[in-house]
Design an enzyme around this catalytic site. Structure first.
Site: not given
Length: 248
Positions: A11, A13, A95, A97, A165, A171, A211
């Protein structure tokens, strides 16, 4: 060994430009990649055509989001039909985010999953708990509720990859331990068996994101119910090749 084909998604991003992504694409095209691993790169929408045109055919491409209808007055959105028109076969939906930065509800994500699948796209559907939810002991409750809304919108499970996730590991440099990842994946598979079917539970790929790096991928990938990865930052680096080859 499971018959589920190992799946590694990258991904990207909101990162990269034609120069840096072009260098990454060259690295991937010239690398020795494990034949038995399915690889898909999630490019920013403006670079979907560029990525598909330049990546080797053995590497899939995914959009990072799409809307729930084919076309219309939805400024800034893209549809599965447009994604397919660029020769792209996958989309990442739900996701964290999208959920937590842009406020997308599980209901909207479910509608997107339904439309993307009906349009013939493969879907990487993301679920995962926040740190406060894990600390409160509600991980299962949260991920089962998210999975239920996705499951309600899936007719063909062969086109769906489920990505667990944990939000606290994305991150942050914190990774769920292999044991933590396996525990949730195993419980998700049991949930699918009880709420969808045994066949789906056995066949659907549940991948881990949060991560993932070249140094921790082998141990994570060795877990019985971890069928691959959704990789963020490391997918923009040459070590992505090591992650793809984690189970080679």
């Amino acid at each position: 060994m499971s018959s589920r084909k190992f799946f590694v998604g990258g991904n990207w991003k909101m990162n990269g430009d034609k120069k840096s992504l072009g260098d990454l694409i060259t690295t991937l095209n010239t690398a020795s990649l494990h034949d038995e691993t399915e690889v898909v790169c999630g490019a920013p929408s403006i670079y979907l055509d560029y990525a598909r045109s330049n990546l080797d055919a053995r590497i899939g491409v995914a959009a990072q989001n799409c809307y729930k209808v084919p076309k219309g007055a939805f400024t800034g959105e893209i549809s599965p039909a447009m994604i397919k028109d660029c020769g792209v076969d996958w989309v990442i939906l739900g996701h964290s985010e999208r959920r937590h930065v842009f406020g997308e509800s599980s209901e909207l994500i479910g509608q997107k999953v339904a439309h993307a699948l009906e349009s013939g796209l493969g879907v990487i559907a993301c679920i995962g708990e926040k740190l406060e939810e894990r600390e409160a002991g509600t991980t299962e409750e949260v991920v089962f509720a998210q999975t239920q809304v996705i499951a309600d919108n899936v007719k063909d499970w062969g086109q769906l990859v489920l990505a667990y996730e944990p939000v606290w590991a994305i991150g942050t440099g914190k990774t769920a331990s292999p044991e933590q990842a396996q525990e949730v994946h195993e419980k998700l598979r049991a949930w699918l068996k009880d709420n969808v079917s045994e066949d789906v539970a056995d066949s659907v790929r549940i991948i881990y994101g949060g991560s993932v790096t070249g140094s921790n991928c082998k141990e994570l990938g060795s877990q019985a119910d971890v069928d691959g990865f959704l990789v963020g930052g490391a997918s923009l680096k040459p070590e992505f090749v090591d992650i793809i080859n984690a189970v080679a």
